[in-house]
Design a protein around this motif. Structure first.
Motif, mmCIF file in Angstrom:
data_model
loop_
_atom_site.group_PDB
_atom_site.id
_atom_site.type_symbol
_atom_site.label_atom_id
_atom_site.label_comp_id
_atom_site.label_asym_id
_atom_site.label_seq_id
_atom_site.Cartn_x
_atom_site.Cartn_y
_atom_site.Cartn_z
ATOM 1 N N THR A 199 0.996 -1.108 -0.250
ATOM 2 C CA THR A 199 0.058 0.097 -0.046
ATOM 3 C C THR A 199 0.865 1.113 0.016
ATOM 4 N N ALA A 200 0.907 1.996 -1.024
ATOM 5 C CA ALA A 200 1.795 3.288 -1.140
ATOM 6 C C ALA A 200 1.198 4.307 -0.467
ATOM 7 N N VAL A 201 -0.123 4.591 -0.624
ATOM 8 C CA VAL A 201 -0.903 5.656 0.074
ATOM 9 C C VAL A 201 -2.316 4.946 0.511
ATOM 10 N N GLU A 202 -2.681 5.354 1.724
ATOM 11 C CA GLU A 202 -3.674 4.744 2.361
ATOM 12 C C GLU A 202 -4.674 5.915 2.783
ATOM 13 N N ASP A 203 -5.996 5.828 2.346
ATOM 14 C CA ASP A 203 -7.048 6.666 2.987
ATOM 15 C C ASP A 203 -6.467 8.162 3.136
ATOM 16 N N LEU A 204 -6.237 8.529 1.999
ATOM 17 C CA LEU A 204 -5.684 10.172 2.116
ATOM 18 C C LEU A 204 -6.843 11.283 2.171
ATOM 19 N N ASP A 205 -6.755 12.003 3.238
ATOM 20 C CA ASP A 205 -7.933 13.102 3.049
ATOM 21 C C ASP A 205 -7.281 14.181 3.382
ATOM 22 N N LEU A 206 -7.567 15.204 2.134
ATOM 23 C CA LEU A 206 -6.767 16.610 2.305
ATOM 24 C C LEU A 206 -7.878 17.503 1.890
ATOM 25 N N GLU A 207 -7.466 18.758 2.240
ATOM 26 C CA GLU A 207 -8.527 19.892 2.143
ATOM 27 C C GLU A 207 -7.643 21.106 1.904
ATOM 28 N N ILE A 208 -7.301 21.631 0.699
ATOM 29 C CA ILE A 208 -6.617 22.725 0.294
ATOM 30 C C ILE A 208 -7.466 23.884 -0.351
ATOM 31 N N ALA A 209 -7.152 25.031 0.331
ATOM 32 C CA ALA A 209 -8.004 26.088 0.115
ATOM 33 C C ALA A 209 -7.389 26.932 -1.117
ATOM 34 N N PRO A 210 -7.956 27.725 -1.707
ATOM 35 C CA PRO A 210 -7.221 28.793 -2.855
ATOM 36 C C PRO A 210 -6.336 29.593 -2.008
ATOM 37 N N GLY A 211 -5.185 29.737 -2.884
ATOM 38 C CA GLY A 211 -4.304 30.819 -2.189
ATOM 39 C C GLY A 211 -3.361 30.010 -1.430
ATOM 40 N N GLU A 212 -3.376 28.834 -1.002
ATOM 41 C CA GLU A 212 -2.483 28.039 -0.015
ATOM 42 C C GLU A 212 -1.357 27.715 -0.747
ATOM 43 N N LEU A 213 -0.269 27.882 -0.024
ATOM 44 C CA LEU A 213 1.059 27.045 -0.578
ATOM 45 C C LEU A 213 1.176 25.846 0.540
ATOM 46 N N PHE A 214 0.893 24.795 -0.115
ATOM 47 C CA PHE A 214 0.837 23.618 0.859
ATOM 48 C C PHE A 214 2.070 22.640 0.626
ATOM 49 N N GLY A 215 2.488 22.383 1.728
ATOM 50 C CA GLY A 215 4.078 21.325 1.786
ATOM 51 C C GLY A 215 3.490 20.210 2.113
ATOM 52 N N PHE A 216 3.986 19.380 1.270
ATOM 53 C CA PHE A 216 3.860 17.762 1.567
ATOM 54 C C PHE A 216 4.921 17.141 1.739
ATOM 55 N N LEU A 217 5.026 16.603 3.165
ATOM 56 C CA LEU A 217 6.526 16.376 3.488
ATOM 57 C C LEU A 217 6.375 14.747 3.938
ATOM 58 N N GLY A 218 7.406 14.186 3.873
ATOM 59 C CA GLY A 218 7.520 12.424 4.184
ATOM 60 C C GLY A 218 8.877 12.027 3.891
ATOM 61 N N PRO A 219 9.363 10.898 4.485
ATOM 62 C CA PRO A 219 10.628 10.521 4.508
ATOM 63 C C PRO A 219 10.528 9.776 3.145
ATOM 64 N N ASN A 220 11.660 9.154 2.660
ATOM 65 C CA ASN A 220 11.771 8.470 1.286
ATOM 66 C C ASN A 220 10.819 7.317 1.228
ATOM 67 N N GLY A 221 10.096 7.077 0.232
ATOM 68 C CA GLY A 221 9.111 6.158 -0.015
ATOM 69 C C GLY A 221 7.961 6.241 0.816
ATOM 70 N N ALA A 222 7.478 7.433 1.407
ATOM 71 C CA ALA A 222 6.392 7.578 2.172
ATOM 72 C C ALA A 222 5.192 7.564 1.314
ATOM 73 N N GLY A 223 5.291 7.830 0.024
ATOM 74 C CA GLY A 223 4.155 8.078 -0.807
ATOM 75 C C GLY A 223 3.917 9.347 -1.499
ATOM 76 N N LYS A 224 4.781 10.416 -1.119
ATOM 77 C CA LYS A 224 4.520 11.915 -1.613
ATOM 78 C C LYS A 224 4.227 11.770 -3.190
ATOM 79 N N THR A 225 5.417 11.123 -3.958
ATOM 80 C CA THR A 225 5.377 11.122 -5.498
ATOM 81 C C THR A 225 3.910 10.452 -5.869
ATOM 82 N N THR A 226 3.647 9.259 -5.387
ATOM 83 C CA THR A 226 2.476 8.611 -5.590
ATOM 84 C C THR A 226 1.340 9.572 -5.590
ATOM 85 N N THR A 227 1.120 10.258 -4.439
ATOM 86 C CA THR A 227 0.030 11.023 -4.367
ATOM 87 C C THR A 227 -0.073 12.171 -5.384
ATOM 88 N N ILE A 228 1.109 12.639 -5.572
ATOM 89 C CA ILE A 228 1.159 13.949 -6.548
ATOM 90 C C ILE A 228 0.736 13.194 -8.022
#
Lengths: 254, 560
Positions: free
Chosen positions: A15-44
């Motif tokens: 399971t690369a990404v599991e049950d991810l709930d995000l809510e991002i508003a207009p005008g936000e600069l949202f940082g997505f952090l995590g260690p290597n292999g955490a699932g950042k690139t898969t999410t994007i």
């Protein structure tokens, strides 16, 4: 502007990404952090339509990314972590191609290309083949391509890798200006200092699961210690292994 | 020097084990049913080919016994070894230059605490072992039949020893030459230089074969007078040439003269050891002397002459036009891609252009009519075969790792395939039409027949290339770094088969129309036009189907 509900991606038993709930508003600069292999690139990649989620949903400006991918993609700009570009095209030609793919009217396209090449200090090298570009220059070209069609949301995967300090600074300014226009930036990074200084909100993902989300202050409250740096918060939430590492290194000496 | 030699062999065996492990991991242990099945099918094909080779050798041995053919076996085998030398030179050159210029693993190996010379020698050993295995793969069954027919298993052992020893001197000399050559190859141009070598060799062999092979020196369609003969190089079996030593040793083994067989093989062994030992030491020194690797290549920029071409094509949707123009630029600016265009035309010239005067006199007497018009399409069909395979099948894979640019854009996959069809079919159609028109002008079968024949050629070019784009999408590879690996072998195989089916069916339909007109007294034009319509319609239908299947594959594609 961007929301996900129970977004999940599985590769067989992994399971690369599991049950991810995000809510991002207009005008936000949202940082997505995590260690290597955490699932950042898969999410994007799921959010920009390069990967199909196993389950869950994602909406961008009210558009279901899965149901209407073309409509959603028209509002997205994407800069991948290692941008592979067409080596035998010049930067200008690549941007023209990109503009055509995003249905930008030719005269407007050419005007924007000129502006973007100037903005990224690539005016003089605009007619050079991309094969001769350094990694940082390629990164600039792919950011220019991502901005060319005036997207509402910009996704960047490790955008500062390969950039010199000057260019990294310039990129930060561009992203902040972009957000001031009410548009959204979603980016992943390993450089916590950049995230700490730039982002209005942050999310930390570990082993495919969201472990924290909020402003820096929110995260500090979550770990229960004020004044902590993002690095300390990150290590605490993702599990520091400093002691283990020392033990292993000592073991190697013997 | 001796320790360096042994260390080189040690490294070579280490690399060989790693290569074997990689092969097994990628095939039988991959855990992917498709790969495992492909490996088993590949093995079955090899076994079939071996069976065929054994049968042919048995028939040859029987024939030689019955008719007592007077052949100078030593000279023939020396000639074979000399011919093999050309293969060795080419493969070793590619292998060495690849290792020095393109593969990053050499740096990794050189970082190991072993002498540089032994690492370089190890790569030579690896190359020799690969060539040895290839020789056995191609000739193993024939050797077994010969050993069995002569009641002497030692034949196999002598040939194996020759296969192992003969490549050594070539591999070492070429490795040393490569180390000298990289000094003059501009940095960053390694891949292009390698491609150029390949082209020069391919065109050179074809030209030499055409010009000097007596079997090919005929006059157009006329029958040859006298039996065909093989090209000969009298010096091939000279006692001072390695090909002579190997050929004489092999011939002596076949004749049962073990003294001579071992004697000539020993000379080869001694010379190989000396050359390998000196080559190892010298290659280490040459490598350590270094060359300008780090200098970035000359900046390549667009010519600033005149107004720049804009990215649009009249009447074509801007997205499709941008794909066509981008692909055209990629194909014409990259040597490896450009050759996909140029090589079919060059080979067409080798096949037809060099025989032009004779062919012209042969076809001008064919007169008017549909049969002559069909004959005029032969060069166009040959060109279509090459171009549809090289441009059509590779059209989708051409994107390579940059496929994300399109995948992230707000366009459908069918639009992408449409663009690829235009990008491959436009140049193919234009070139095929040109060749078809030239063919028809030379043959002069009559305006109606010529015009419909050209129409068939153009329609076939468009539909077959579209079909190839669809097949290319099904078997698309996006992770290639070497243009030679753009196309999946299964895709090429299926594409070739479908091309043969479609063009064969089309030719059959046109032939049937001629027969039908003769049998039923229908006007020839009617049956001919009916056949043309059915042929073109069928090709278009198959192409549309191919495109839909290709689209399904692309829709399911995930760029993880």
């Amino acid at each position: 502007m961007l929301s996900t509900r129970l977004l999940t991606k599985r590769y067989g038993s992994l399971t690369a990404v599991e049950d991810l709930d995000l809510e991002i508003a207009p005008g936000e600069l949202f940082g997505f952090l995590g260690p290597n292999g955490a699932g950042k690139t898969t999410t994007i990649k799921m959010l920009v339509g390069l990967l199909r989620p196993t389950s869950g949903s994602a909406r961008l400006a009210g558009i279901d990314i899965l149901a209407e991918p073309e409509k959603a993609k028209a509002r997205i700009g994407y800069v991948p972590d290692a941008a592979t570009l067409y080596d035998k095209l010049s930067a200008r030609e690549f941007l023209e191609f990109s503009g055509d793919l995003y249905h930008v009217e030719p005269r407007l396209r050419d005007r924007r290309i000129a502006t973007l090449l100037k903005l990224f200090d690539l005016e003089q090298r605009g007619n050079d083949f991309l094969s001769g570009y350094s990694r940082g220059m390629r990164q600039k070209v792919s950011l220019a391509a991502a901005l060319l069609h005036d997207p509402q949301v910009l996704f960047l995967d490790e955008p500062t890798v390969g950039l010199d300090p000057q260019s990294a600074r310039q990129m930060k300014d561009i992203l902040q200006d972009f957000c001031k226009e009410g548009k959204t930036v979603f980016f992943s990074t390993h450089i916590l200092e950049i995230a700490e200084r730039m982002c209005t909100r942050l999310a930390i993902i570990n082993h495919g699961r969201l472990v924290a989300m909020g402003s820096l202050q929110d995260l500090r409250q979550m770990v229960g210690q004020d004044g902590q740096s993002l690095e300390q918060i990150f290590l605490e939430l993702t599990g520091s292994r400093e002691e283990d590492v020392s033990a292993v290194l000592r073991g190697l000496e013997g | 020097m001796f320790s360096g030699l042994m260390s080189g062999i040690d490294v070579g065996l280490l690399l060989w084990r790693a290569q074997l492990r990689m092969f097994v991991n990628q095939t039988l242990r991959s855990g992917k049913p498709g790969r495992i099945v492909a490996t088993i099918i590949g093995a079955a094909i090899i076994v079939l080919a071996w069976g065929w080779e054994a049968l042919i050798t048995t028939i040859g041995v029987e024939a030689a016994r019955r008719f007592h053919a007077q052949v100078d076996v030593a000279h023939l085998l020396s000639l074979a070894f000399l011919g093999y030398t050309a293969v060795l030179v080419f493969s070793s050159l590619i292998f060495s230059l690849n290792a020095l210029l393109l593969n990053p693993d050499l740096d990794l190996l050189l970082a190991a605490p072993r002498p540089v010379a032994s690492i370089l020698a190890g790569r030579m050993v690896l190359q020799v072992l690969r060539l040895f295995l290839l020789s056995l793969l191609f000739t193993g069954p024939a050797l077994l039949v010969l050993a069995f027919a002569n009641h002497n298993p030692l034949i196999v052992i002598v040939f194996c020893a020759l296969y192992l020893l003969y490549p050594v001197f070539v591999v070492v000399i070429i490795s040393l030459m490569s180390l000298l050559l990289v000094r003059v190859i501009p940095a960053g141009r390694g891949r292009e230089i390698l491609t150029l070598f390949g082209v020069i060799l391919a065109v050179g062999i074809n030209l030499l074969n055409f010009l000097f092979n007596p079997a090919l020196r005929d006059s157009g369609f006329a029958r040859r007078s006298g039996p065909p003969s093989l090209p000969d190089i009298p010096g091939a079996s000279a006692p001072w040439l390695p090909s002579g030593w190997a050929g004489r040793s092999a011939a002596a083994a076949l004749g049962g003269d073990w003294g001579s067989a071992v004697g000539w093989a020993l000379i080869l062994l001694l010379v190989s050891i000396v050359i390998f030992a000196f080559g190892t030491a010298l290659s280490g020194r040459l490598y350590l002397a270094g060359w300008i690797q780090a200098v970035p290549p000359r900046r390549r920029t667009l010519a600033a002459r005149g107004p720049r071409r804009r990215g649009s094509i009249p009447l074509l949707n801007p997205v499709l036009a941008s794909i066509v123009i981008k692909d055209w630029r990629m194909r014409t600016r990259d040597l490896a891609q450009l050759l996909r265009f140029a090589m079919p035309v060059v080979f067409l010239f080798v096949i037809f252009g060099l025989r032009f005067p004779r062919l012209l006199s042969s076809v001008q007497g064919l007169g008017a009519g549909p049969a002559a018009a069909m004959l005029g399409l032969v060069p166009a069909w040959i060109l279509l075969f090459s171009l549809s395979i090289s441009l059509g099948l590779s059209a989708v894979s051409l994107e390579g790792k940059s496929i994300w640019v399109y995948a992230a854009s707000p366009n459908t996959t069918i639009r992408f395939l449409e663009g690829k069809c235009w990008s491959a079919a436009l140049p193919t159609g234009v070139l095929v039409a040109l060749v078809a028109v030239i063919g028809e002008i030379l043959i002069r079968p009559g305006l109606t027949w010529a015009a419909t024949a050209v129409l068939v050629a153009v329609a076939q070019a468009a539909s077959v290339t579209t079909l190839m784009v669809g097949i290319g999408a099904v078997f698309a590879r996006f992770d290639w770094t070497d243009a030679r690996r753009m196309m999946h072998p299964a895709g090429v195989f299926i594409g070739m088969g479908l091309f043969a089916l479609i063009t064969g069916a089309s030719a059959l339909l046109l032939a049937i129309s001629l027969a039908l007109a003769g049998a039923t007294h229908f006007p020839l034009v009617t049956t001919w036009l009916a056949a043309v319509t059915v042929s073109v319609g069928g090709a278009v239908a198959v192409a549309a189907l191919g495109l839909l299947i290709g689209n399904e594959r692309l829709r399911g594609l995930e760029l993880g």
